[in-house]
Design an enzyme around this catalytic site. Structure first.
Site, PDB file in Angstrom:
ATOM      1  CB  SER A   1      -1.016  -0.007   1.143  1.00 57.93           C
ATOM      2  OG  SER A   1      -0.370  -0.185   2.358  1.00 57.93           O
TER       3      SER A   1
ATOM      4  CG  ASP B   1       5.633   0.591   5.853  1.00 55.81           C
ATOM      5  OD1 ASP B   1       6.689   0.260   6.422  1.00 55.81           O
ATOM      6  OD2 ASP B   1       4.514   0.146   6.171  1.00 55.81           O
TER       7      ASP B   1
HETATM    8  C1  GLA Z   1       3.586  -1.517   9.369  1.00 57.09           C
HETATM    9  C2  GLA Z   1       3.421   0.005   9.431  1.00 57.09           C
HETATM   10  C3  GLA Z   1       4.762   0.672   9.717  1.00 57.09           C
HETATM   11  C4  GLA Z   1       5.431   0.056  10.934  1.00 57.09           C
HETATM   12  C5  GLA Z   1       5.461  -1.476  10.838  1.00 57.09           C
HETATM   13  C6  GLA Z   1       5.968  -2.118  12.096  1.00 57.09           C
HETATM   14  O1  GLA Z   1       4.386  -1.847   8.272  1.00 57.09           O
HETATM   15  O2  GLA Z   1       2.907   0.494   8.218  1.00 57.09           O
HETATM   16  O3  GLA Z   1       4.577   2.071   9.877  1.00 57.09           O
HETATM   17  O4  GLA Z   1       4.819   0.490  12.119  1.00 57.09           O
HETATM   18  O5  GLA Z   1       4.174  -1.997  10.561  1.00 57.09           O
HETATM   19  O6  GLA Z   1       7.306  -1.813  12.307  1.00 57.09           O
END
Ligand code: GLA
Length: 379
Positions: A123, A167
């Site tokens: 995403s 991310d």
């Molecule tokens: C998901 C969230 C990130 C982070 C990870 C855990 O990927 O989108 O922002 O919090 O989990 O590290």
């Protein structure tokens, strides 16, 4: 392939093509929303966008992954519960316009090979890809950090998922053959070279992260609660980033067992991540691997975001020759593990883990030997 699909659907060539990568997180899990440290790498799995302008304000968009079309107008962008895959693009478009960037109507095709709901940030790749797409199509001058923040806003405030910044940041700012060390408080970062005698191997448990969103929100609240308890005790802290292991020891009596364990994961994970970046820059890769292993144990026992399938993949990995470190990656409750493996052993490692997983649980694990790659805003 996206280009061909575009031609088939819209009957002309696209004006613009961009792509944004997925990511794997080497270490620093569940720390980003605690103002902490992370060390992800963008991987060579992408969401691609192709598009061309229209003279009006209509967006017609096709998803190759969902084999579905949607349409909306830039003057009234709302969430669409029927074509949920289009909400990332809608959110990005809405917030760009809200920030004063003028977009035009467009015909768009997007899709790619970042596995969905697998903890590899498909995403974020869609959001960052959409932002990069608008930068090119509408000729915007967007700063890369702004692009990451805007993409996250689309996820938090439009789609409604309360993720941290990791991310989107890595999908925008990753660098070929490097990991990225990010301070999630002030967003300062540096790229750290990965050695070419080790490979990143991703093993996909195939378990869709059904529990992930609710449990993620629970963890987020628990982290905040532990900070406010520690503050009641007189400790100065804005977030778990400001808490040390010594603070946790002295704050024991105000924290329930569960809050203590949640906080301990975050505090020790920040310590591990800082050490990991130091050893990657000037230490031994073996130590880096040990820190990854310790991260998994902490996520499994203290943070409780692993699951049987991820634990099985990690335990199988730990037994293989050439393995340096293995842990779950991403939010947890399914998705993938990340493994650091000596380059020569990487292919055999991937095969052995997949075979072992099939034997142990009767499940198929896809494996990817990854290459760290450039983010969408790195040219
Ligand atoms: C998901 C969230 C990130 C982070 C990870 C855990 O990927 O989108 O922002 O919090 O989990 O590290």
């Amino acid at each position: 392939m996206i280009e061909e699909t575009f031609k088939r659907i819209f009957g002309a060539s696209p004006e613009v093509m961009v792509r944004a990568p997925g990511r794997v997180n080497l270490i620093g899990e569940h720390t980003d929303y605690n103002d902490g440290f992370v060390l992800p790498a963008a991987i060579d799995r992408f969401v691609e966008f192709a598009g061309r302008r229209r003279a009006d304000r209509t967006i017609r968009v096709h998803s190759t992954d969902f084999q579905d079309c949607a349409e909306f107008n830039l003057d009234s962008i709302n969430k669409d519960s029927e074509h949920r895959w289009s909400n990332y693009l809608r959110g990005v478009s809405k917030f760009l316009e809200a920030d004063g960037h003028r977009l035009s109507g467009a015909e768009i095709v997007f899709g790619g090979n970042v596995p969905r709901e697998s903890g590899l940030s498909s995403s974020a790749a869609v959001e960052v890809g959409a932002t990069a797409f608008w930068q090119r199509l509408a000729g915007l001058q967007l700063d890369a950090v702004y692009a990451a923040k805007l993409s996250r806003r689309a996820e938090n405030d439009f789609v409604g998922v309360p993720c941290g910044i990791m991310d989107q940041f890595i999908s925008a700012l990753g660098k070929k053959d490097h990991a990225l060390f990010l301070d999630c408080r002030d967003l300062s970062y540096r790229h750290v070279p990965l050695r070419d005698d080790v490979k990143i191997v991703v093993c996909n448990s195939g378990v869709k992260r059904s529990l992930a969103q609710t449990e993620y929100e629970v963890r987020l609240k628990q982290c905040r609660e532990s900070v406010s308890k520690l503050r009641e005790k007189g400790l100065w802290a804005n977030s778990l980033r400001d808490v040390t292991s010594a603070d946790l020891d002295s704050g024991r009596e105000v924290l329930s067992d569960i809050l203590l364990r949640r906080a301990r994961h975050v505090v020790t994970e920040n310590e591990r991540t800082r050490e990991a970046v130091n050893v990657l820059e000037s230490g031994t890769i073996e130590r880096f691997g040990e820190l990854m292993n310790a991260s998994h144990v902490s996520l499994r026992d203290d943070y409780e975001v692993s699951c049987k399938e991820l634990d099985t993949l990690v335990e199988l990995a730990w037994k293989q020759p050439g393995m340096l470190g293995a842990r779950m990656t991403g939010a947890g409750f399914g998705g993938c593990t990340v493994n650091l493996v000596r380059a020569k052993a990487a292919e055999a490692f991937a095969r052995a883990v997949a075979e072992g997983y099939q034997k142990a649980l009767g499940l198929k694990a896809d494996t990817y030997v990854c290459q760290a790659t450039d983010g969408a805003f790195v040219t």
